[in-house]
Design an enzyme around this catalytic site. Structure first.
Site, short mmCIF file in Angstrom:
data_model
loop_
_atom_site.label_atom_id
_atom_site.label_comp_id
_atom_site.label_asym_id
_atom_site.label_seq_id
_atom_site.Cartn_x
_atom_site.Cartn_y
_atom_site.Cartn_z
N TYR A 162 16.12 16.51 59.01
CA TYR A 162 15.17 17.01 58.01
C TYR A 162 13.86 16.24 58.08
CZ TYR A 162 13.14 18.18 53.47
OH TYR A 162 12.28 18.59 52.47
N SER A 204 7.60 16.25 52.47
CA SER A 204 8.42 15.48 51.54
C SER A 204 8.52 14.03 51.97
CB SER A 204 9.83 16.06 51.43
OG SER A 204 10.63 15.23 50.64
#
Length: 250
Positions: free
Chosen positions: A155, A142
């Site tokens: 993350y 991502s």
């Protein structure tokens, strides 16, 4: 003939978002699809129904990939369903935790790495025996995390780890004819640059190259491409799927 006719594919996190779009795209391309989910029975059933509605061959498989033995359990279920050959593995399942560095807990950190890094690592490990020449692995990363500052640090670290795994898996599995690539959907960091204008050296034109989050269907199409023989020359790469730059004047 569809691009993936006769192929078998497993998509993790296939009950929603990019995973759902990838499962549908693979089914439309002719692949038999295994829809992985965890705790979202109705959503998974909806995906299965959508695939069957277009004539696709589909089964669903449940597993908690955060559990230490989750990838091993899923791999055993997959091998029971598909037998001795898996042609496509698409790892879309992940979790995110938005928190500042100060507010991130050890539990948060461990959960993120368990799902986003450990799970695909050991799923590849466990499914290697049924992947052979021509098989393809796609790990979804991502760019949204890359573009965020301060609230998605842990993350973002998992997504960096995934990009590293793509390179190492590609080197190892490539000797067996198995390709491994990544997809990084989302927002890339924007840039801006001054430009001189007719108003003289003091006047500048700010041009910002911005990128956007693409719809899941765009990612699904990229998954099909990487899984097909059309991408047989691509291995160890992470493709940025962000719609490309657009210009805005400030």
């Amino acid at each position: 003939m569809p691009l993936l006719s006769g192929k078998t594919a497993l998509v993790t996190g296939a009950s929603r978002g990019v995973g759902r779009a990838s499962a549908l795209a693979l089914a439309r391309a002719g692949a038999q699809v295994l829809v992985h989910y965890c705790g979202e029975d109705k959503a998974a059933d909806t995906v299965v129904a959508e695939i069957r509605a277009v004539g696709g061959n589909v089964e669903k498989v449940a597993a908690d990939l955060c559990a230490p033995d989750g990838p091993h359990r899923l791999a055993r279920c997959v091998r029971i369903v598909i037998g001795a050959r898996l042609d496509v593995l698409v790892a879309c399942a992940d979790i995110a935790k938005e928190a500042s560095i100060e507010d991130t807990t050890v539990e948060d950190f461990d959960n993120l790495f368990a799902m986003n890094v450990r799970a695909p690592y050991f799923l590849v490990q466990q499914l290697m025996p049924v992947m052979c020449k021509g098989s393809s692995v796609v790990l979804v990363s991502s760019l949204t995390a890359h573009a965020s500052v301060g609230t998605l640090s842990a993350y973002s670290a998992t997504q960096g780890a995934i990009e590293t795994l793509v390179e190492h898996f590609a080197l190892t599995l490539g000797t067996r004819g198995v390709r491994v690539n990544g997809i990084a959907p989302g927002v890339a960091p924007c840039t801006s640059s001054p430009a001189r204008t007719a108003g003289g050296p003091e006047a500048t034109l700010g041009i910002r190259a911005s990128k956007h989050i693409p719809p899941p269907e765009d990612i699904g199409g990229t998954v099909v491409f990487l899984a097909s023989d059309a991408a047989r020359g691509i291995n160890g790469e992470t493709l940025w799927v962000d719609g490309g730059p657009t210009l805005s004047i400030s």
